[in-house]
Motif scaffolding. Sequence first.
Motif: not given
Lengths: 301, 477
Positions: B257-273
């Motif tokens: 579930q998106i906790l905050s913000g907006v996302i679109r295909p093509g957006d760069e994302v970071l995976a942690q850890p």
Amino acid sequence: MAWDISHLQALEAESLHIIREVASEFQRPVMLYSIGKDSSVMLRLAQKAFYPGPIPFPLLHVDTSYKFKEMIEFRDKMAASVGARLIVSSNQKALDEGANPFRLGTERCCGLLKTQALLDGLRAGNYDAAFGGARRDEEKSRAKERVYSFRDTLGQWDPKNQRPELWNIYNSRIEPGESIRVFPLSNWTEMDVWQYIHHEDIPIVPMYFAQEREVLVRGNSIIIPELAITQPRPDEKLQRMKVRMRSLGCSPCTGAIRSEADTLPKIIAELVAAKNSERENRVIDHDREGSMELKKREGYF
Amino acid sequence: MPAVAGVVDLTRFDVEEFLRGEESKDLLRFTTAGSVDDGKSTLIGRLLHDAKGAYEDQLKQAIRGGEIDFSLLTDGLRAEREQGITIDVAYRYFSTPKRKFILADTPGHEQYTRNMATGASTAELAIILLDASRGITTQSMRHAYIASLLGIPHIIVAVNKMDLVNYDQEIFQRLRAEFAPFLTRLGVNNAYFVPISALKGDNVVDLSKNMPWFDGHSVLHQLETVNTKLATVEAPFRMAVQRVVRPDMTFRGYAGQILSGVIRPGDEVLAQPSGRRSRVERIVTYDGDLKVAHAPLSITLTLADEIDISRGDMISAGPEPASSRSIEATMVWFNAQPLDPARHYLVKHASQMAPARVEAVEYRIDVNTLHAEPVTSLAMNEVGVVRLTAARPLFFDPYRENRGTGAFILIDRQTNATAAAGMIVAAAETGLESAADRLARLVRAVVPQGAHLNLPDEDEEAVAVVRDALKGILRHA
């Protein structure tokens, strides 16, 4: 930019989160499938939660043997169409001994054929989490029910000792033998359920739609006499009228209502005009003051 | 267009139009706090009744002496009916032609701070009741404090029982002048004050003729118009992975579930850890792929690169979430068993659960005076700031900036009880454990379960107590 989402989108998002959380944190989840409209919505939400994967848990139906025929047909069709495994649990011993609501009274009958059969079914499958379709708006004692409702090793609910529930963070820790009931529709109202069914085009049991039926009018109840035990007494006779079910249960204890609503929009229009909450037509809630709360303590949903 | 139960002329009711109107309604979650005497139940009953949120058979049950007792509409469980007070969180549902509402109705007694916190945790708005005839009580202040602590973005201060003070404008203004600076101190700058009488219905749903001097809006009008979603959507994108969806070898998606913000295909994302970066390939839902998704939708993401992501991981965009095993957090203690630094806990934060230890209680906050007091433990219903260390890093933002990634619960490992609710303040330096805490843990390893050691604060004295205890054990062994 408008970032508002509709109430149905908000409720759906919350329910998907709950269903995914349970499927990920418990060893043996199961979904209680009661065939009613709330179950239909819950089933669709389960499909959505794991899409494009399959629903990763079985469905459990507690069959009292007094359900309407159309319900059982619908149940089998739906389980097949979503590709879920269906498990049916009944208290065969009590049925063999002739348990029915007229002989035992609704309270004892429900205790044996619903609560006991449910607890037996959960134990037989060793399930540690069971999804139910109950909503908090249904009845006063449910207004305080948690989303994760903790049950002890006997399946009992202690209203005084519920775990606090904050944000969307759920405490999934249990000991062997203990279990939880999970209510992903906790925050839905009856109107939300109907609107979602309409919006999503979700199949429901045809008995929700008004049609001409042979019925038995007894006191304030309109009974659909499908069973030997609901045939007219010598002083009663069958009448034809257009009726529908507002909620589905066992045929001797769930009354129909007179209605012209034979489409979803008409049902919703009828609901808007309704002056009585939906459970009024169910005999079992009125056994005595606070009876739903008593049933829940014993393990009923 | 009529949209409420009981007043609809079905012959002229256009259900299609009704459904279009319904589908455009959004949802507001709000909470009320107040004591039995503040008239909170009466206010809620009045809102439910006047907004037609109560059904007629429920109304029938609430009639006492020929009149509706609004407080009876919201009372719930058996034991509570006997005591005549509400003692838990009850959720109520109603709608108006403009909006749907979920109300978390919580009790106001001091011993139920935890229930108030529970109701406040999901609320976007709080109604705080002041009693015009009694003035500001410590209870009203406590309610305001908890609302601010749990980060409720909007607050309505309803000055109730105006009918008992002849609808006197001066009394309302004096209470507002007294209470507003207190709220400012708590960081609440946008509180909306309304003079009301819940009993008579003044300014609850409609503006009252009894207070022509009031030029604001009714309580319901505020509930219907306040905008609460922006902050969550404008924060950076955060999604905790609940589950990896992998029906076959061709599909690998991350559900959450998106906790905050907006996302679109093509957006760069970071995976942690893992710290790996990739791009969003698709936003998958049962109803088809989305071009854009925002909080609080539940979605499934696929990424352009094969990177190792599992349940508990955090996917984010924009400024990175903090990553730390040690955090400083404000906690509300829920459990009858007080906080014990020697005890084993679990922290559940976003979608991960990790063993955790409370390193130190920095101070307790007296919820009535807001004074900080040095303590070594927290008891039920107490609030304090602690330093907590988890076995694995948590990926978070401060709770003040992001409720979704800043919140956690603490679970007692032995009893599985939800021991506390926590709101992250910041990452903490990994402090050295005090000698007393370390010894307490050592002792627990050898002392039979259930034995309790009350360790003095001073390390030296604590060492002496432990030494004696160990001697005792050795003598018996």
